[in-house]
Structures are given as structure tokens and as C-alpha cells.
Scaffold this active site. Structure first.
Site, PDB file in Angstrom:
ATOM      1  N   LYS A 199       0.866  -1.182   0.000  1.00 18.99           N
ATOM      2  CA  LYS A 199       0.000   0.000   0.000  1.00 18.99           C
ATOM      3  C   LYS A 199       0.895   1.222   0.000  1.00 18.99           C
ATOM      4  CE  LYS A 199      -2.359   1.625   3.645  1.00 18.99           C
ATOM      5  NZ  LYS A 199      -3.457   1.741   4.611  1.00 18.99           N
ATOM      6  N   ARG A 201     -10.221  -1.776   7.021  1.00 24.44           N
ATOM      7  CA  ARG A 201      -9.286  -2.756   7.602  1.00 24.44           C
ATOM      8  C   ARG A 201      -8.809  -2.323   8.985  1.00 24.44           C
ATOM      9  NH1 ARG A 201      -4.479   0.025   8.794  1.00 24.44           N
ATOM     10  NH2 ARG A 201      -2.782  -0.485   7.357  1.00 24.44           N
ATOM     11  N   SER A 236      -4.784  11.600  16.355  1.00 20.08           N
ATOM     12  CA  SER A 236      -3.443  11.906  15.841  1.00 20.08           C
ATOM     13  C   SER A 236      -2.556  12.451  16.957  1.00 20.08           C
ATOM     14  CB  SER A 236      -3.546  12.946  14.727  1.00 20.08           C
ATOM     15  OG  SER A 236      -4.484  12.560  13.768  1.00 20.08           O
ATOM     16  N   GLY A 294      -4.761   4.813  16.973  1.00 22.69           N
ATOM     17  CA  GLY A 294      -4.241   6.007  16.312  1.00 22.69           C
ATOM     18  C   GLY A 294      -2.735   6.022  16.143  1.00 22.69           C
ATOM     19  N   LYS A 333       4.100   9.245  18.199  1.00 26.28           N
ATOM     20  CA  LYS A 333       2.682   9.387  18.533  1.00 26.28           C
ATOM     21  C   LYS A 333       2.370   8.656  19.845  1.00 26.28           C
ATOM     22  CE  LYS A 333       0.167   9.833  14.159  1.00 26.28           C
ATOM     23  NZ  LYS A 333      -0.771   9.072  13.308  1.00 26.28           N
TER      24      LYS A 333
HETATM   25  P1  NAD Z   1      -8.572  12.851  11.252  1.00 26.68           P
HETATM   26  O1  NAD Z   1      -7.573  13.871  10.859  1.00 26.68           O
HETATM   27  O2  NAD Z   1      -9.850  12.767  10.512  1.00 26.68           O
HETATM   28  O3  NAD Z   1      -8.934  13.043  12.809  1.00 26.68           O
HETATM   29  C1  NAD Z   1      -7.908  13.258  13.756  1.00 26.68           C
HETATM   30  C2  NAD Z   1      -8.437  13.006  15.145  1.00 26.68           C
HETATM   31  O4  NAD Z   1      -7.378  13.223  16.092  1.00 26.68           O
HETATM   32  C3  NAD Z   1      -9.546  13.970  15.567  1.00 26.68           C
HETATM   33  O5  NAD Z   1     -10.356  13.324  16.522  1.00 26.68           O
HETATM   34  C4  NAD Z   1      -8.779  15.111  16.216  1.00 26.68           C
HETATM   35  O6  NAD Z   1      -9.572  15.879  17.091  1.00 26.68           O
HETATM   36  C5  NAD Z   1      -7.721  14.322  16.954  1.00 26.68           C
HETATM   37  N1  NAD Z   1      -6.485  15.071  17.223  1.00 26.68           N
HETATM   38  C6  NAD Z   1      -5.776  15.799  16.327  1.00 26.68           C
HETATM   39  N2  NAD Z   1      -4.673  16.283  16.930  1.00 26.68           N
HETATM   40  C7  NAD Z   1      -4.711  15.861  18.216  1.00 26.68           C
HETATM   41  C8  NAD Z   1      -3.851  16.028  19.328  1.00 26.68           C
HETATM   42  N3  NAD Z   1      -2.732  16.741  19.247  1.00 26.68           N
HETATM   43  N4  NAD Z   1      -4.199  15.432  20.505  1.00 26.68           N
HETATM   44  C9  NAD Z   1      -5.344  14.696  20.590  1.00 26.68           C
HETATM   45  N5  NAD Z   1      -6.178  14.489  19.560  1.00 26.68           N
HETATM   46  C10 NAD Z   1      -5.867  15.068  18.403  1.00 26.68           C
HETATM   47  O7  NAD Z   1      -7.793  11.463  11.247  1.00 26.68           O
HETATM   48  P2  NAD Z   1      -8.383   9.976  11.086  1.00 26.68           P
HETATM   49  O8  NAD Z   1      -8.445   9.632   9.658  1.00 26.68           O
HETATM   50  O9  NAD Z   1      -9.596   9.821  11.919  1.00 26.68           O
HETATM   51  O10 NAD Z   1      -7.180   9.128  11.722  1.00 26.68           O
HETATM   52  C11 NAD Z   1      -6.901   9.226  13.111  1.00 26.68           C
HETATM   53  C12 NAD Z   1      -5.538   8.641  13.396  1.00 26.68           C
HETATM   54  O11 NAD Z   1      -5.544   7.256  13.096  1.00 26.68           O
HETATM   55  C13 NAD Z   1      -4.400   9.241  12.563  1.00 26.68           C
HETATM   56  O12 NAD Z   1      -3.365   9.601  13.457  1.00 26.68           O
HETATM   57  C14 NAD Z   1      -3.964   8.128  11.659  1.00 26.68           C
HETATM   58  O13 NAD Z   1      -2.596   8.157  11.353  1.00 26.68           O
HETATM   59  C15 NAD Z   1      -4.331   6.902  12.471  1.00 26.68           C
HETATM   60  N6  NAD Z   1      -4.558   5.686  11.680  1.00 26.68           N
HETATM   61  C16 NAD Z   1      -4.089   4.509  12.167  1.00 26.68           C
HETATM   62  C17 NAD Z   1      -4.287   3.341  11.449  1.00 26.68           C
HETATM   63  C18 NAD Z   1      -3.819   2.021  11.993  1.00 26.68           C
HETATM   64  O14 NAD Z   1      -3.896   1.021  11.284  1.00 26.68           O
HETATM   65  N7  NAD Z   1      -3.389   1.963  13.215  1.00 26.68           N
HETATM   66  C19 NAD Z   1      -4.957   3.388  10.221  1.00 26.68           C
HETATM   67  C20 NAD Z   1      -5.463   4.596   9.773  1.00 26.68           C
HETATM   68  C21 NAD Z   1      -5.262   5.752  10.527  1.00 26.68           C
END
Ligand code: NAD
Length: 321
Positions: A67, A110, A199, A220, A226
Site C-alpha cells: 500500500k 481494515r 493523531s 491512532g 505518537k
Molecule cells: P482525522 O484527521 O480525521 O482526525 C484526527 C483526530 O485526532 C480527531 O479526533 C482530532 O480531534 C484528533 N487530534 C488531532 N490532533 C490531536 C492532538 N494533538 N491530541 C489529541 N487528539 C488530536 O484522522 P483519522 O483519519 O480519523 O485518523 C486518526 C488517526 O488514526 C491518525 O493519526 C492516523 O494516522 C491513524 N490511523 C491509524 C491506522 C492504523 O492502522 N493503526 C490506520 C489509519 C489511521
């Protein structure tokens, strides 16, 4: 070469098929039949973006590929998802490119499937309250996949940016569940299952917040630096992950390992529970935690399922490449 565009994905695959694909590949990883290649993830110094590749090979399912994609924080203002991904599959016998599949919806499906698998195997059986930390794009997918795993009767949630909480309220309403925005101490005390999907680079959920038998899915944290939960909370929990190498380097466990509170030996593979090699939760009072770091094999598993479904439904475009 088979092309399945992003716009076709929603009509082909949902939470149920994604759950099965992810459950099977976690099991294959733990049996040693499937492995992920090292992750490449770079801050590219443009558009504040993180870009990289997740890849692997599943010998059992013969899924080989990668990916390509990442996270562009400014995309939402442009009307685009912040995550942008494309999945490429290759023929495991010849190396010839086999398929290109839109990866945006598949990433959300996923990722939600991974926490749902952990809830299915590890959450207290009598779980009633689902706690959500985070209200971004992924949070709705997480909630939808989670509620199918237990007989939840309410959702409570917290987000750093309260103006985003309407996404959680709307999703809970769609699922027929009441929603309440709460502070973190109430969330930790009342939720039987907690999903964190933010995030964040600093701990949000602290050890003192969480009481009683609980399952936490930390979803996250997928990058060095992170963090969503306190290292002391990690140290107190019975720990599971998709892949231990990622958990200790880019996952939620990285901080507890770095501060010497836990070692790799304290973390078990989710696949070991699925395969029956690990008993999973030992009592309703236990604190279990799944560190969902996101592995390339999850992407390949759902993409392979989509290719089969697209061919069966006649919506795949086949080009000579
Ligand atoms: P998004 O940008 O739509 O939402 C971000 C979220 O994080 C919101 O709830 C926001 O309020 C919060 N946020 C932003 N900065 C913050 C901070 N400093 N402290 C606390 N909260 C904070 O993102 P998304 O698409 O919902 O993805 C969320 C997270 O999940 C991302 O960090 C992304 O990298 C991660 N992610 C992980 C996987 C995995 O497989 N583990 C897969 C996809 C996404």
C-alpha cells in the site's frame, strides 16, 4: 492488470467481509505463514504530509504487494480524506503486477476490522458501554465495526476538538444507540470497551482514568512519537498487538518499552489468540489492550477480497499492462 477504482469499493466490501479478511491474516501472521516487510514512512517536507509504503507477503493466501500512501492533514479543507492510499497486488509466482485498488475506504475498513477483531476476542463478554476517544474520519468506521461485537447499549465519547463530536453522535444515532460526550475520567470509569483513534503525540487516557474490567483498542498510534495512552496504563494491561516489531517501534507500546516499563516479551500477537495458542482474557475484571499499529498484510487481505468480488460482479476494469 485489474483496476478497482475507489468509487467501486463501497459497493463491494463492508465491515463483515473486512473482519474475516483481517482475522484470517492475523492468524496467518501468527502461524508464520504471512509476514510484513519493514515499513517506510517519511515526513516529505511538503504539505505537512507523511508518506510511505506498507508491504508484505501472505504465503497462505498468495497475497503479495504494497500500500502506497500516507496522511495529508490539509486535505479535509479541500474536500478530500486526509488519508490517501492505493494498493498494488503482484502475482506471487511471476512478480507481474496483478491489480491496482483504491485504498482509502479499504484503509478505514481494515483499521476498523482490526479493533473489531480485538474486541471480538478480548472484550468483557458483558460489555455494554463503548467509549470513543477521537472523532475524526476513522472514528465512525471504528464505532460501526465495534458495535457488532458486543451487545452495547450506549456510546460515550471525548475529543480534543469538541466541535467534531457531532460525528460520534451522528454515527451512534445511525446505529440506534444513545451518545453522551463525557470527560476522560468518566469515560475510563464507565466504558467497558475503549477505542482511541486520534493523531495525538501526548497521552490522552491516563492510568488513573481506567477502572474495572476493560478492553482498550489503541488505533491512532502508527508512527514514532505518537501516543494516545499513558505508559503506566500500558504497563498495567495484558497486551496484544497485530505485529510485535511494529508495536515496540511505531505503535502505542513504543513509549512503555523506551521507558523500561515493559519489554517485547510482555506483548502477545492477536493472531495467537485467534489460533487458540493464547487464552486471551482470563477474567471479566482484567484490563486488556490491543495496540493496532496497522500492517501492510491487512491492506493486502482486504484488497485481495475486493479483487475477487469486483471480478465476480463485473465491475473491475482489466487492462493490458
Ligand atoms: P482525522 O484527521 O480525521 O482526525 C484526527 C483526530 O485526532 C480527531 O479526533 C482530532 O480531534 C484528533 N487530534 C488531532 N490532533 C490531536 C492532538 N494533538 N491530541 C489529541 N487528539 C488530536 O484522522 P483519522 O483519519 O480519523 O485518523 C486518526 C488517526 O488514526 C491518525 O493519526 C492516523 O494516522 C491513524 N490511523 C491509524 C491506522 C492504523 O492502522 N493503526 C490506520 C489509519 C489511521
Amino acid at each position: 492488470m485489474i483496476i478497482v477504482p475507489e468509487k467501486e469499493i463501497a459497493g463491494l466490501i463492508g465491515a463483515t467481509e473486512s473482519f474475516t479478511a483481517v482475522e484470517q491474516v492475523f492468524a496467518a501472521m501468527s502461524r508464520g505463514d504471512a509476514y510484513n516487510f519493514p515499513v517506510i514512512r517519511e515526513a516529505i517536507g511538503h504539505a505537512d504530509a507523511l508518506y510511505g509504503f506498507k508491504s508484505g507477503f501472505d504465503r497462505a493466501g498468495l497475497a503479495l504487494g504494497l500500500k502506497s500512501g500516507g496522511y495529508w492533514p490539509g486535505n479535509e479543507k479541500l474536500g478530500l480524506p486526509n488519508h490517501q492510499s492505493t494498493i498494488f497486488l503482484f502475482d506471487a509466482d511471476t512478480g507481474k503486477v496483478k491489480a491496482a485498488i483504491g485504498g482509502n475506504l479499504l484503509t478505514a475498513l481494515r483499521t476498523a476490522a482490526a479493533s473489531a477483531v480485538s474486541i471480538s476476542y478480548l472484550a468483557p463478554k458483558a460489555a455494554k458501554t463503548l467509549g470513543m476517544i477521537g472523532a475524526g474520519h476513522q472514528s465512525a468506521f471504528q464505532m460501526r465495526a465495534a458495535v457488532a461485537q458486543r451487545d452495547f447499549d450506549r456510546v460515550i465519547g471525548w475529543n480534543l476538538h469538541p466541535e467534531m463530536l457531532s460525528r460520534l453522535a451522528d454515527t451512534a444515532a445511525e446505529l440506534g444507540l444513545p451518545f453522551e460526550a463525557v470527560e476522560l475520567d468518566q469515560l475510563g470509569a464507565e466504558a467497558d470497551v475503549i477505542i482511541s483513534i486520534t493523531s495525538s503525540f501526548d497521552p490522552i487516557l491516563l492510568d488513573a482514568h481506567v477502572t474495572g474490567g476493560t478492553h482498550i483498542a489503541c488505533m491512532g498510534t502508527d508512527t514514532k512519537g505518537k501516543q494516545e495512552v499513558d505508559a503506566a496504563l500500558i504497563a498495567r494491561a495484558t497486551l496484544f498487538t497485530d505485529e510485535i516489531a511494529q508495536s515496540v517501534s511505531i505503535g502505542e507500546c513504543q513509549h512503555a518499552v523506551a521507558s523500561g516499563l515493559i519489554t517485547e516479551a510482555d506483548i502477545s500477537e492477536m493472531g495467537a489468540v485467534i489460533n487458540g495458542a493464547h487464552p486471551g482474557r482470563s477474567s471479566e475484571d482484567e484490563l486488556t489492550l490491543f495496540d493496532g499499529t496497522g500492517v501492510g498484510l491487512q491492506d493486502l487481505a482486504v484488497a485481495s477480497a475486493v479483487v475477487d468480488l469486483a471480478l465476480a460482479k463485473g465491475v473491475a476494469t482489466v487492462v493490458d499492462f
